[in-house]
Design a protein around this motif. Sequence first.
Motif, mmCIF file in Angstrom:
data_model
loop_
_atom_site.group_PDB
_atom_site.id
_atom_site.type_symbol
_atom_site.label_atom_id
_atom_site.label_comp_id
_atom_site.label_asym_id
_atom_site.label_seq_id
_atom_site.Cartn_x
_atom_site.Cartn_y
_atom_site.Cartn_z
ATOM 1 N N THR A 62 0.841 -1.194 0.000
ATOM 2 C CA THR A 62 0.000 0.000 0.000
ATOM 3 C C THR A 62 0.870 1.235 0.000
ATOM 4 O O THR A 62 1.750 1.373 0.855
ATOM 5 N N PRO A 63 0.691 2.142 -0.960
ATOM 6 C CA PRO A 63 1.530 3.351 -1.002
ATOM 7 C C PRO A 63 1.225 4.240 0.191
ATOM 8 O O PRO A 63 0.109 4.277 0.697
ATOM 9 N N PRO A 64 2.229 4.955 0.724
ATOM 10 C CA PRO A 64 1.985 5.856 1.858
ATOM 11 C C PRO A 64 1.018 6.964 1.481
ATOM 12 O O PRO A 64 0.929 7.364 0.318
ATOM 13 N N GLU A 65 0.297 7.428 2.476
ATOM 14 C CA GLU A 65 -0.659 8.508 2.235
ATOM 15 C C GLU A 65 -0.571 9.533 3.348
ATOM 16 O O GLU A 65 -0.007 9.275 4.421
ATOM 17 N N CYS A 66 -1.131 10.685 3.117
ATOM 18 C CA CYS A 66 -1.091 11.786 4.078
ATOM 19 C C CYS A 66 -1.978 11.433 5.274
ATOM 20 O O CYS A 66 -3.188 11.229 5.122
ATOM 21 N N ILE A 67 -1.375 11.376 6.460
ATOM 22 C CA ILE A 67 -2.116 10.963 7.652
ATOM 23 C C ILE A 67 -2.999 12.078 8.202
ATOM 24 O O ILE A 67 -3.939 11.831 8.949
ATOM 25 N N HIS A 81 -1.417 10.651 -2.196
ATOM 26 C CA HIS A 81 -0.235 9.805 -2.150
ATOM 27 C C HIS A 81 1.026 10.452 -2.716
ATOM 28 O O HIS A 81 2.080 9.796 -2.770
ATOM 29 N N SER A 82 0.976 11.690 -3.167
ATOM 30 C CA SER A 82 2.144 12.296 -3.826
ATOM 31 C C SER A 82 2.712 13.445 -3.003
ATOM 32 O O SER A 82 2.011 14.056 -2.190
ATOM 33 N N ASN A 83 4.003 13.704 -3.228
ATOM 34 C CA ASN A 83 4.705 14.821 -2.598
ATOM 35 C C ASN A 83 4.594 14.780 -1.069
ATOM 36 O O ASN A 83 4.236 15.768 -0.419
ATOM 37 N N LEU A 84 4.897 13.636 -0.500
ATOM 38 C CA LEU A 84 4.769 13.466 0.942
ATOM 39 C C LEU A 84 6.091 13.712 1.644
ATOM 40 O O LEU A 84 7.168 13.505 1.083
ATOM 41 N N ALA A 85 6.003 14.149 2.885
ATOM 42 C CA ALA A 85 7.190 14.375 3.719
ATOM 43 C C ALA A 85 6.985 13.665 5.054
ATOM 44 O O ALA A 85 5.891 13.192 5.373
ATOM 45 N N PRO A 144 7.296 6.588 11.270
ATOM 46 C CA PRO A 144 7.343 6.786 9.807
ATOM 47 C C PRO A 144 6.003 7.271 9.262
ATOM 48 O O PRO A 144 5.361 6.595 8.449
ATOM 49 N N VAL A 145 5.539 8.407 9.750
ATOM 50 C CA VAL A 145 4.279 8.965 9.257
ATOM 51 C C VAL A 145 4.580 9.894 8.079
ATOM 52 O O VAL A 145 5.688 10.436 7.954
ATOM 53 N N HIS A 146 3.581 10.078 7.221
ATOM 54 C CA HIS A 146 3.746 10.910 6.026
ATOM 55 C C HIS A 146 2.634 11.946 5.967
ATOM 56 O O HIS A 146 1.515 11.702 6.435
ATOM 57 N N TYR A 147 2.973 13.073 5.344
ATOM 58 C CA TYR A 147 1.992 14.152 5.212
ATOM 59 C C TYR A 147 2.470 15.132 4.139
ATOM 60 O O TYR A 147 3.643 15.144 3.760
ATOM 61 N N HIS A 148 1.534 15.918 3.679
ATOM 62 C CA HIS A 148 1.896 17.016 2.792
ATOM 63 C C HIS A 148 2.371 18.190 3.633
ATOM 64 O O HIS A 148 1.856 18.419 4.735
ATOM 65 N N LEU A 149 3.321 18.913 3.149
ATOM 66 C CA LEU A 149 3.799 20.089 3.884
ATOM 67 C C LEU A 149 2.675 21.115 4.062
ATOM 68 O O LEU A 149 2.578 21.772 5.106
ATOM 69 N N LYS A 150 1.820 21.208 3.064
ATOM 70 C CA LYS A 150 0.697 22.140 3.169
ATOM 71 C C LYS A 150 -0.278 21.683 4.244
ATOM 72 O O LYS A 150 -0.786 22.492 5.036
#
Length: 413
Positions: A6-11, A20-24, A61-67
């Motif tokens: 499963t691709p990472p997603e913005c939590i 799923h794109s441009n995550l930090a 290892p959480v992911h999110y958009h900077l915005k």
Amino acid sequence: MATSSTPPECIIHVSNEDLHSNLASPRDFESWSVLLRAARLKKHKPLLMVAEDLEDDTIPPVHYHLKCRKLFTLKRDLEKLEERDLENREEDIKRRSLRPVTLPSSSTVFDKVCIFCPPGKHSKYIKGSNTREHLVQCLELKADARVREIARQRQDQRILAVVSRELVAAEAWYHKSCYRQYTNEKSIPAKLESPNEDPNEDDYQHAETYAFSILAMYIRDELFTSPKVVKLTDLTHVLATYMHSSGVAVLKESTKKHLRRKLEREFGDMLHMTPDDKGKILVYPNTLNTSDLAKENQQLKKDLDSLRGQSTQVSEILKKASVHLRSSIKGAENKKIWPFLPSSLNESTTKAPAEVTQFLFALLTGDLEPKNPSQRTQMLVDSFSQDLVYAVSAGTQIPITKEPRMESSTPRR
């Protein structure tokens, strides 16, 4: 063979960015702490669940958009939430002020300092670096219970005083390294792990101090939470129980004698003591409401009057029943016959008055006229009724079924 994942997603997805794109991810512990603080204020369940399962000093290892992060951690919104949370907490404090307060100090929360570090030395650096170790807040009840248990094992008076308040509710803070070091059972002195070995004078004093600290916690947890009046002897018994668990078989008289003084020194005006009409000391907290006492006293008076009334009614019923049974026996016509003749045996001369047998059936079974009484019950009713008839009539009347057995029996050789 390639495996699909499963691709990472913005939590914390709160923008119109692709999920799923441009995550930090958090770049360091400080970055993660800011995100976690916002999650706690906003009660963000996904992040809180991640933090709950997180190991010490690790960044998840959480992911999110900077915005999304920028919007989620917006300082203006967080300050409003903090103000609202503070207002709710102040309202809660006002509500609690009308109820018993178990905390020994005027503050409802701990200062943001490590509860394990020595007083005045709360700054701690990560080993091998110049970076200060961050404080973490106690959020789990199991951590509270763990610290409480270790403090009891160590007989640590300072930490025992701290854990007399619930660490989660009072928002306790500590360094994770301090927590790990303090709760490491290997660092507990062996002497404290075995309190049941032959206690000498020093061991007795140690056990007494430890037991008194537990008694103080008991008073805060029980007496202040549910205000009531107890005897000082009851508290002495609690103290003795804790000392017995530490290997002390018999309490010294000085321990019992000085308990009142120690309680007054520990609690001051928070605990009141007064003698009852027999000189026994009564203990009650200052949170005991006088209006509640007045209501309880009034209810006790009503209950006492009711019991007195019931006692009078029962006495009248017993008196009437006794007089009626006596009259029934006195009015019977089966006078004592002697010498005994077989022709004298008939139903009227071998039965006690019906009222007597009904009374005995009710006494033994709870039923005036049981349908199928057991053989044992029937034998007891017959025997008791004959004795009652004989006793009330002073020997002038007796059912003949019992007299021949009594007077014709011969002792066995």
